[in-house]
Each structure stands twice: as C-alpha cells, then as structure tokens.
Design a protein around this motif. Structure first.
Motif, PDB file in Angstrom:
ATOM      1  N   ALA A 111      19.091  -9.517  -5.372  1.00  0.00           N
ATOM      2  CA  ALA A 111      20.438  -8.958  -5.496  1.00  0.00           C
ATOM      3  C   ALA A 111      21.334  -9.353  -4.327  1.00  0.00           C
ATOM      4  O   ALA A 111      22.561  -9.476  -4.490  1.00  0.00           O
ATOM      5  N   GLN A 112      20.743  -9.564  -3.156  1.00  0.00           N
ATOM      6  CA  GLN A 112      21.532  -9.967  -1.993  1.00  0.00           C
ATOM      7  C   GLN A 112      21.973 -11.426  -2.077  1.00  0.00           C
ATOM      8  O   GLN A 112      23.008 -11.800  -1.519  1.00  0.00           O
ATOM      9  N   ALA A 113      21.181 -12.242  -2.727  1.00  0.00           N
ATOM     10  CA  ALA A 113      21.476 -13.677  -2.785  1.00  0.00           C
ATOM     11  C   ALA A 113      22.391 -14.056  -3.947  1.00  0.00           C
ATOM     12  O   ALA A 113      23.092 -15.069  -3.884  1.00  0.00           O
ATOM     13  N   LEU A 114      22.376 -13.255  -5.011  1.00  0.00           N
ATOM     14  CA  LEU A 114      23.200 -13.580  -6.173  1.00  0.00           C
ATOM     15  C   LEU A 114      24.684 -13.421  -5.849  1.00  0.00           C
ATOM     16  O   LEU A 114      25.104 -12.434  -5.244  1.00  0.00           O
ATOM     17  N   ILE A 115      25.484 -14.394  -6.284  1.00  0.00           N
ATOM     18  CA  ILE A 115      26.936 -14.358  -6.082  1.00  0.00           C
ATOM     19  C   ILE A 115      27.601 -14.252  -7.445  1.00  0.00           C
ATOM     20  O   ILE A 115      27.447 -15.145  -8.289  1.00  0.00           O
ATOM     21  N   ARG A 116      28.325 -13.169  -7.673  1.00  0.00           N
ATOM     22  CA  ARG A 116      28.994 -12.994  -8.967  1.00  0.00           C
ATOM     23  C   ARG A 116      30.335 -13.715  -8.961  1.00  0.00           C
ATOM     24  O   ARG A 116      31.104 -13.616  -8.007  1.00  0.00           O
ATOM     25  N   ASP A 117      30.597 -14.435 -10.034  1.00  0.00           N
ATOM     26  CA  ASP A 117      31.856 -15.161 -10.174  1.00  0.00           C
ATOM     27  C   ASP A 117      33.011 -14.177 -10.318  1.00  0.00           C
ATOM     28  O   ASP A 117      32.904 -13.184 -11.046  1.00  0.00           O
ATOM     29  N   ARG A 118      34.111 -14.439  -9.646  1.00  0.00           N
ATOM     30  CA  ARG A 118      35.256 -13.530  -9.693  1.00  0.00           C
ATOM     31  C   ARG A 118      36.125 -13.732 -10.920  1.00  0.00           C
ATOM     32  O   ARG A 118      36.994 -12.915 -11.218  1.00  0.00           O
ATOM     33  N   ARG A 119      35.901 -14.841 -11.635  1.00  0.00           N
ATOM     34  CA  ARG A 119      36.684 -15.103 -12.849  1.00  0.00           C
ATOM     35  C   ARG A 119      35.980 -14.591 -14.091  1.00  0.00           C
ATOM     36  O   ARG A 119      36.622 -14.193 -15.065  1.00  0.00           O
ATOM     37  N   LEU A 120      34.625 -14.622 -14.068  1.00  0.00           N
ATOM     38  CA  LEU A 120      33.820 -14.161 -15.199  1.00  0.00           C
ATOM     39  C   LEU A 120      32.744 -13.224 -14.659  1.00  0.00           C
ATOM     40  O   LEU A 120      31.843 -13.684 -13.946  1.00  0.00           O
ATOM     41  N   ASP A 121      32.814 -11.953 -14.992  1.00  0.00           N
ATOM     42  CA  ASP A 121      31.851 -11.011 -14.400  1.00  0.00           C
ATOM     43  C   ASP A 121      30.458 -11.122 -15.013  1.00  0.00           C
ATOM     44  O   ASP A 121      29.519 -10.478 -14.544  1.00  0.00           O
ATOM     45  N   THR A 122      30.298 -11.959 -16.044  1.00  0.00           N
ATOM     46  CA  THR A 122      28.972 -12.187 -16.635  1.00  0.00           C
ATOM     47  C   THR A 122      28.317 -13.457 -16.101  1.00  0.00           C
ATOM     48  O   THR A 122      27.261 -13.858 -16.567  1.00  0.00           O
ATOM     49  N   LEU A 123      28.952 -14.081 -15.107  1.00  0.00           N
ATOM     50  CA  LEU A 123      28.454 -15.344 -14.555  1.00  0.00           C
ATOM     51  C   LEU A 123      28.098 -15.165 -13.083  1.00  0.00           C
ATOM     52  O   LEU A 123      28.897 -14.638 -12.301  1.00  0.00           O
ATOM     53  N   SER A 124      26.882 -15.587 -12.691  1.00  0.00           N
ATOM     54  CA  SER A 124      26.432 -15.481 -11.306  1.00  0.00           C
ATOM     55  C   SER A 124      25.808 -16.797 -10.854  1.00  0.00           C
ATOM     56  O   SER A 124      25.445 -17.642 -11.674  1.00  0.00           O
ATOM     57  N   LEU A 125      25.653 -16.938  -9.538  1.00  0.00           N
ATOM     58  CA  LEU A 125      25.048 -18.125  -8.944  1.00  0.00           C
ATOM     59  C   LEU A 125      23.989 -17.712  -7.939  1.00  0.00           C
ATOM     60  O   LEU A 125      24.197 -16.795  -7.140  1.00  0.00           O
ATOM     61  N   LEU A 126      22.842 -18.398  -7.993  1.00  0.00           N
ATOM     62  CA  LEU A 126      21.823 -18.299  -6.951  1.00  0.00           C
ATOM     63  C   LEU A 126      21.809 -19.648  -6.243  1.00  0.00           C
ATOM     64  O   LEU A 126      21.289 -20.630  -6.768  1.00  0.00           O
ATOM     65  N   PRO A 127      22.414 -19.738  -5.041  1.00  0.00           N
ATOM     66  CA  PRO A 127      22.577 -21.038  -4.385  1.00  0.00           C
ATOM     67  C   PRO A 127      21.283 -21.579  -3.793  1.00  0.00           C
ATOM     68  O   PRO A 127      20.323 -20.842  -3.554  1.00  0.00           O
ATOM     69  N   ALA A 128      21.285 -22.879  -3.527  1.00  0.00           N
ATOM     70  CA  ALA A 128      20.175 -23.523  -2.826  1.00  0.00           C
ATOM     71  C   ALA A 128      20.401 -23.416  -1.323  1.00  0.00           C
ATOM     72  O   ALA A 128      21.484 -23.071  -0.864  1.00  0.00           O
ATOM     73  N   SER A 129      19.357 -23.709  -0.577  1.00  0.00           N
ATOM     74  CA  SER A 129      19.469 -23.739   0.877  1.00  0.00           C
ATOM     75  C   SER A 129      19.935 -25.118   1.318  1.00  0.00           C
ATOM     76  O   SER A 129      19.499 -26.132   0.778  1.00  0.00           O
TER      77      SER A 129
END
Length: 287
Positions: free
Chosen positions: A87-105
């Motif tokens: 939950a700390q790593a997931l980034i929710r998109d501000r344009r679509l609240d059903t879209l999230s990103l788990l970034p790479a290092s």
C-alpha cells in the motif's frame, strides 16, 4: 413446540482474482512501456481496477510515461525485500481513481528481483485488482522471465521490422515454456500488438506487411497502432496516449485493443494517413 428460527447466514463475498497480463517483446524500443500505459488507462476508463507493474529494474520509465515520477517513494524491490508495504508503494493515478502504478527501482539491479518475492507481490495484487499489467524489460534475462512468470495473458509488442519479429518469435517460445501456466500443462493466451505501422510504407515494401507478420508469428492480432507523433507527445507530458490525446488514431487503436482483451470481438482497423480512409485489414476475432 416452537419451530427453530432459521439461521441467517452472511452473503458470501466474491473474492477478486485479477488477471495478470504481461506486455513483452524481445527487442527494445518497440513501445512496450507506452503500450502498457495506454492499455492500462483504457481498461481503467472502462471501469476496471488496474495496476501497472514496472519490471524494468534499474531503468524505470513507466513512472515518467504516467507522469508520477515525483511521487515515487517506495518501489517493487522495497516491497519484495519487506522494506515497505504494498500500500505504501502503490501510486494512484490522479486522473483515473481505478488506475495505480507499482514503480520499479532505479537504484537496484535486476538480481534484486526474486521469484518468491514476485510470487508474493503478484498474489497480493490479484486480490486487489481486476488487471495486473506487467511492463517487461526487453530480452530474455531475469526481469523478463519474472515479468511473464505468473501471466494469464501476454501481449507481444512488435514493430514491422525483421529484427523485431525474429526476437518476438523467441519470446513466444518462452511464454510457451517458462511460465507457471506452461509448466502446469496449460496454454497462456497470447496476442500480437503491431506498433508504429504505416500502411503507405508497407505498400512500398519499406516495412513488413501485417499479413507477413501474422504468418511468421501465428498468434491472434490484438491491434495495430499506426505511426504517429501523438504517442511521443503524450509520453513527454506524462500521459498515456488514451488520456493525453484520446481522439488520435493511436488512442483509438489502444481503446479497441483493450476491448478485445475483455472479449469484445471488434474488427481490427487502421487509419491510412496517405488517403485518409479506414481500411479493414482483418476480421479475425481475438482469441
């Protein structure tokens, strides 16, 4: 004698089990990351809960395409190593609240990915999202094999070039042998996404024709994304083309491809910029 009161049972809660989709190719620079972002946004626009997972450890470009690079605090490797919760790593998109990103290092190498860690993260994501879209690095190294490991569906991205097609054929072989589904005797659903296609150049013989690509790779055609500057322009401002330029020909191609992934069998079309007409190339349905 009084009849016993009927026991009231709570209605069963439907357990979400999201589908894992890997966007892959053998050759770099064919449009995997832009396709991951565009397909993810298109599925989220249709009301699906979607997470994009960047497996390109050490490079990390998906956050740039999504326009969230300044919001990255924790990443996939932090979650795998137990340094952060999902939950700390997931980034929710501000344009679509059903879209999230788990970034790479960006500061670790591909050896930081472990099979047990990836398995654990994917299982957790399946319980939270309808679609888990894994952006695979190019080639056949650890990052690529782990990105496809748990896939239910694969989108193989190619350009109409001989080198891209040859490398994609190798990737298709890996999908049929090195995924968890393949090891269990099951077949992974594979789809072809042809990007940067120009029908005028194809007619001149400067690039491969769609028919030739399909004959060589022999997997169902998911979509054809025409050559266009809109994809690059959208990426440069941090937006998937389906959000940054929704009326453009590439955006429409990705939106139609997303519908086919959901099982809606629309025909594959491409805009011929040379004559301004829509040409129906194939009527085959997505498998």
């Amino acid at each position: 004698m009084k009849k016993p009161k009927p026991k009231h049972t709570k209605p069963k809660t439907k357990v979400r089990r999201g589908r894992v989709l890997v966007v892959t190719s053998g050759k770099g620079g064919v449009g995997k990351t832009t396709s991951t972002a565009a397909l993810g946004a298109a599925l989220a626009q249709e009301g699906r809960k979607v997470v994009l997972v960047d497996f390109d450890v050490g490079l990390r470009n998906l956050d740039l395409v999504m326009g969230v690079e300044r919001r990255v605090v924790f990443d996939l490797i932090n979650v795998i190593n137990g340094e952060a919760r999902l939950a700390q790593a997931l980034i929710r998109d501000r344009r679509l609240d059903t879209l999230s990103l788990l970034p790479a290092s960006q500061s670790r190498d591909k050896d930081s990915l472990t099979e047990d860690g990836v398995t654990r993260v994917i299982a957790e994501l399946r319980a939270q999202f309808d679609w888990i879209i894994c952006d695979s690095p190019a080639g056949i190294e650890t990052g690529a094999t782990l990105a496809m490991r748990h896939a239910d569906v694969a989108v193989v991205v190619v350009n109409p070039e001989v080198s891209s097609i040859r490398d994609a054929d190798r990737i298709i072989g890996m999908l049929d042998s090195k995924t968890a589904k393949a090891e269990n005797g099951k077949c992974i659903d594979k789809h072809l996404l042809l990007t940067r296609y120009d029908p005028v150049r194809a007619r001149r013989g400067e690039i491969m024709k769609v028919e030739d690509v399909l004959e060589i790779l022999s997997i169902p055609l998911l979509g054809i994304v025409p050559e266009s500057g809109e994809v690059l322009r959208s990426s440069n401002v941090g937006a998937p083309v389906t959000l940054g330029s929704p009326e453009s020909a590439p955006a429409q191609a990705y939106l139609e491809a997303a519908r086919r992934l959901k099982g809606e069998g629309t025909k594959v079309v491409i805009s011929d910029h040379g004559r301004g007409l829509l040409h129906r190339l194939f009527t085959r349905r997505a498998a």
